[in-house]
Design a protein around this motif. Structure first.
Motif, PDB file in Angstrom:
ATOM      1  N   ARG A 151       0.867  -1.183  -0.064  1.00 14.87           N
ATOM      2  CA  ARG A 151       0.020   0.038  -0.060  1.00 14.87           C
ATOM      3  C   ARG A 151       0.999   1.344  -0.008  1.00 14.87           C
ATOM      4  NH1 ARG A 151      -0.277  -1.858   5.209  1.00 14.87           N
ATOM      5  NH2 ARG A 151       0.465  -0.299   6.871  1.00 14.87           N
ATOM      6  N   PHE A 152       0.278   2.377  -0.348  1.00 14.74           N
ATOM      7  CA  PHE A 152       1.149   3.586  -0.428  1.00 14.74           C
ATOM      8  C   PHE A 152       0.795   4.637   0.747  1.00 14.74           C
ATOM      9  CE2 PHE A 152       1.290   1.942  -4.677  1.00 14.74           C
ATOM     10  CZ  PHE A 152       2.382   2.285  -5.124  1.00 14.74           C
ATOM     11  N   VAL A 153       1.781   5.176   1.080  1.00 12.36           N
ATOM     12  CA  VAL A 153       1.775   6.370   1.954  1.00 12.36           C
ATOM     13  C   VAL A 153       2.657   7.433   1.616  1.00 12.36           C
ATOM     14  CG1 VAL A 153       1.238   4.712   4.047  1.00 12.36           C
ATOM     15  CG2 VAL A 153       3.565   5.353   3.411  1.00 12.36           C
ATOM     16  N   SER A 154       2.758   8.470   2.520  1.00  9.35           N
ATOM     17  CA  SER A 154       3.999   9.416   2.430  1.00  9.35           C
ATOM     18  C   SER A 154       4.764   9.761   3.442  1.00  9.35           C
ATOM     19  CB  SER A 154       3.403  10.552   1.736  1.00  9.35           C
ATOM     20  OG  SER A 154       2.169  11.011   2.752  1.00  9.35           O
ATOM     21  N   LEU A 155       5.957  10.278   3.186  1.00  7.28           N
ATOM     22  CA  LEU A 155       6.696  10.679   4.249  1.00  7.28           C
ATOM     23  C   LEU A 155       6.215  11.793   4.777  1.00  7.28           C
ATOM     24  CD1 LEU A 155       9.445  10.181   5.454  1.00  7.28           C
ATOM     25  CD2 LEU A 155      10.597  11.712   3.900  1.00  7.28           C
ATOM     26  N   LYS A 156       6.136  11.891   6.171  1.00  4.42           N
ATOM     27  CA  LYS A 156       5.342  12.960   7.049  1.00  4.42           C
ATOM     28  C   LYS A 156       6.274  14.081   7.262  1.00  4.42           C
ATOM     29  CE  LYS A 156       3.297  11.714  10.474  1.00  4.42           C
ATOM     30  NZ  LYS A 156       2.735  11.287  12.011  1.00  4.42           N
ATOM     31  N   GLY A 157       7.558  13.935   7.331  1.00  4.10           N
ATOM     32  CA  GLY A 157       8.479  15.119   7.595  1.00  4.10           C
ATOM     33  C   GLY A 157       9.477  15.101   6.428  1.00  4.10           C
TER      34      GLY A 157
END
Length: 182
Positions: free
Chosen positions: A52-58
């Motif tokens: 699944r896909f997420v993103s880098l928070k910082g």
């Protein structure tokens, strides 16, 4: 003195109970829950689909060789919002990779559920409607990060610096080919 006798009595009862269980072939039970069996394509920790896909928070995230702070850092992600693909889970750690396949184990607190996509086509065209004959409202260079707003079977509506438009899924990385986002 009485504490010592009490401790010996408790230890003797525990040892004697275990010995009695071994002598009668009665299984010794523990209070541990049974090991959780993982299903293919489902994360054992979150029960969410894999990959699944997420993103880098910082703006920075260390990717380690293994799931833990004692493991060596192999890669450092340096772009806030970078889309990442989660391929495995272990406790509070997620194994991720970027568009080029680089990655490692990242602590889950460094990741965001905000969906983003990386433009993979130089001067990708963003249209006013999800159809090839739509009007071009913007173009994006290779490597630009866009926020994913929604996706149909072949198109995604994204936002880049205030501009919103539709782009073909084949021009971005960060959504599955068959994924629908509403």
């Amino acid at each position: 003195m009485w504490r010592f006798v009490l401790v010996l009595a408790v230890l003797g009862a525990l040892w004697g109970g275990a010995a009695a269980a071994q002598e009668t072939d009665t299984p010794v039970t523990t209070d541990k829950p049974p090991e959780k069996q993982c299903q293919p394509d489902i994360g054992c920790v979150t029960n969410l689909p894999l990959p699944r896909f997420v993103s880098l928070k910082g703006s920075e995230g260390n990717a380690r060789r293994g799931p833990g702070l004692t493991h060596r850092i192999d890669w450092v992600f340096t772009r806030a919002g970078m889309p990442l693909k989660i391929t495995a889970e272990y406790e509070n750690w997620r194994r991720v990779e970027d568009f080029e396949g680089a990655g490692g184990w990242v602590h889950y607190s460094l990741l965001s559920g905000v969906r983003t996509a990386l433009v993979t086509l130089d001067m990708a065209e963003f249209l006013d409607a999800p159809e090839d004959k739509g009007t071009v409202i913007a173009q994006a260079e290779l490597g630009v990060i866009a926020r994913v707003l929604e996706c149909s079977s072949e198109w995604c509506r994204v936002a880049i610096e205030g501009q919103r438009g539709w782009v073909r899924k084949s021009s971005i990385w960060g959504v599955k080919p068959d994924e629908i986002i509403e």
